[in-house]
Scaffold this active site. Structure first.
Site, short mmCIF file in Angstrom:
data_model
loop_
_atom_site.label_atom_id
_atom_site.label_comp_id
_atom_site.label_asym_id
_atom_site.label_seq_id
_atom_site.Cartn_x
_atom_site.Cartn_y
_atom_site.Cartn_z
CG HIS A 88 3.15 50.72 -33.64
ND1 HIS A 88 2.80 49.42 -33.99
CD2 HIS A 88 3.19 51.40 -34.80
CE1 HIS A 88 2.64 49.35 -35.29
NE2 HIS A 88 2.87 50.54 -35.81
CG ASP A 131 -5.89 47.85 -40.03
OD1 ASP A 131 -5.75 48.84 -40.76
OD2 ASP A 131 -4.96 47.05 -39.79
NE ARG A 169 -4.00 51.76 -46.41
CZ ARG A 169 -3.26 51.84 -45.30
NH1 ARG A 169 -3.62 51.18 -44.20
NH2 ARG A 169 -2.17 52.57 -45.28
CB SER A 189 -3.87 51.42 -40.63
OG SER A 189 -3.30 50.16 -40.50
CE LYS A 210 -2.96 47.88 -37.30
NZ LYS A 210 -2.30 47.45 -38.50
N1 URA Z 1 1.49 49.65 -40.39
C1 URA Z 1 0.14 49.52 -40.18
O1 URA Z 1 -0.29 48.85 -39.25
N2 URA Z 1 -0.69 50.15 -41.03
C2 URA Z 1 -0.26 50.91 -42.06
O2 URA Z 1 -1.08 51.46 -42.77
C3 URA Z 1 1.14 51.03 -42.26
C4 URA Z 1 2.00 50.39 -41.40
#
Ligand code: URA
Length: 440
Positions: free
Chosen positions: A84, A163, A170, A185, A189
């Site tokens: 990621h 999320d 947010r 966050s 995931k």
């Molecule tokens: N990417 C995400 O998935 N969440 C965040 O809070 C910032 C970047």
């Protein structure tokens, strides 16, 4: 013990650490609607201002991960490792790395996102390929992981709903920039994907969400610590995002560059990051004991064409037109191109290509979203004819702009004029990969 929403907000406002049950109540309440949007926004702001301990962050991550379906893939025998990136400009590493790591023996169950702000998103890039489907049924996904050991999809609606809800809040309440919230966050995931291990590319610099090395390091440390705490071996590379990665920005253009990389014709900076992340994946997956050994395997899979064939198989399996691999003309192309130059009278060197401005210029051309309902144009984008350190003759073109209409061309040109700096001397080279963070 059950608390009211007001009590939970007040605890954080007063700088107290929240308990596991308070955080679970918050996440459950956000999903059910019992914790109202205005209350959630107040708590998010209190978290931004007062911070969270590592323990609170891991409880929040776990509660968010458990807010929806968690994928388990016990039938997959290969080590399951994902990568990621925290987001950058020209970052098409995932498109190269999934087929490459699969060609080297891993299973890569990759769930990716869409573009955010000035940064591009893997799903938007893949959808530039005619027919490519980024949503698969659970059965299709599992069967593809069994047959070709890789899939690149978006997260389905039943995964991590907390999320989705919190991120949207947010985004509009100036509460994105919080390390505990970013950690929870991202990791909620990734840890819901059923992976054995995770490699992170934490980017810092003007083109990234973390503005400098210190902030990037703090985020990387926190991500690795929380993930390890939750039982997932994780390594992060801290990488610079001052100039765009590679030479292409824009969805079709980035697919083309990814295919060139898989053919062994990739630019040096992009391949450096790809190989380094790939080596960490192979080591974490237990296929090699050292990064150097893993690097040899990765380079061999590019040289013998197995990684490129893996990409073709991926595109075919997900309904895309696999002939794009041999014929870039099958990808959407802009109506027009324009070679952009600055008005230097003497030979100079490129001393800066501001990644954020390049990302914004590409968005303005139509490659990304400028509002939530923007429709992406896969054909447009920017092609860097020069990288930092390259010489520029008087009037020589620096960027090729792929555009559809003159109005957006002019807007992009204005942005680019400020994004490029030239100097008489060649700038000192800065390392692209600054550190490797791993907690044993
Ligand atoms: N990417 C995400 O998935 N969440 C965040 O809070 C910032 C970047």
């Amino acid at each position: 013990m059950k608390h009211t929403s007001q009590e939970i907000i007040a605890h954080k406002r007063d700088g107290l650490a929240l308990s596991r049950s308070e955080l679970e109540q918050f996440v459950d309440g956000v999903v059910s609607g019992d914790f109202r949007d205005y209350q959630a926004s107040a708590l998010l702001m209190a978290i931004v201002l007062k911070g969270m301990t590592a323990e609170e962050t891991s409880w929040l991550t776990e509660a968010m991960m458990r807010s929806g379906r968690i994928v388990e893939l016990p039938e997959i025998r290969r080590p399951k490792v994902d990568k990621h990136s925290t987001g950058g400009v020209g970052d098409k590493v995932s498109l190269i790395l999934a087929p490459l790591a699969a060609a080297c023996g891993l299973c890569v169950p990759m769930m990716s996102g869409r573009g955010l702000g000035h940064t591009g998103g893997t799903l938007d890039k893949l959808e530039a390929i005619p027919g490519f489907r980024t949503l698969l049924s659970d059965a299709e996904y599992r069967s593809q992981l069994q047959s070709i050991h890789q899939a690149m999809i978006g997260q389905s609606d039943d995964m991590v709903p907390a999320d989705r809800k919190l991120y949207a809040l947010r985004d509009v309440t100036a509460t994105v920039e919080s390390i505990p919230l970013i950690c929870a966050s991202i990791l909620s995931k990734k840890l819901a994907e059923g992976i054995d291990a995770l490699v992170l590319d934490v980017k810092f610099g003007h083109g990234a969400f973390m503005p400098d090395e210190a902030a990037g390091r703090k985020l990387a440390d926190s991500l690795v610590a929380i993930s390890a705490r939750m039982g997932k071996p994780t390594t992060a590379l801290l990488t610079r995002m001052d100039e765009p990665l590679g030479r292409m920005i824009g969805n079709s253009l980035e697919v083309i560059e990814a295919i060139k990389c898989l053919r062994g014709e990739g630019p040096a900076d992009l391949m450096e990051v790809t190989y380094a992340l790939g080596a960490e994946m192979l080591v974490l997956g237990g296929l090699h004991t050292t990064q150097a050994e893993a690097m040899v395997a990765l380079k061999a899979a590019i040289a013998n064409g197995r990684a490129l064939e893996g990409f073709r198989a991926l595109v075919e399996a997900q309904g895309g037109d696999a002939s794009v691999v041999d014929d870039f003309g099958r990808l959407p192309q802009s109506e027009r191109t324009m070679d952009f130059a600055l008005d230097n009278n003497e030979k100079m060197s490129v001393s800066g290509l501001d990644a954020r401005s390049f990302g914004e210029a590409a968005c303005l051309l139509g490659a990304g979203r400028v509002s939530t309902d923007s429709v992406i144009d896969p054909a447009v984008g920017l092609e860097l004819l020069k990288k930092v350190g390259d010489p520029v003759e008087p009037g020589e073109a620096i960027v090729r702009i792929h555009y559809q209409d003159t109005e957006t061309l002019h807007v992009a040109e204005t942005r680019l004029r400020k994004a490029i700096t030239l100097s008489e001397d060649c700038p000192a080279e800065k390392p692209l990969i600054v550190d490797r963070i791993h907690h044993a």
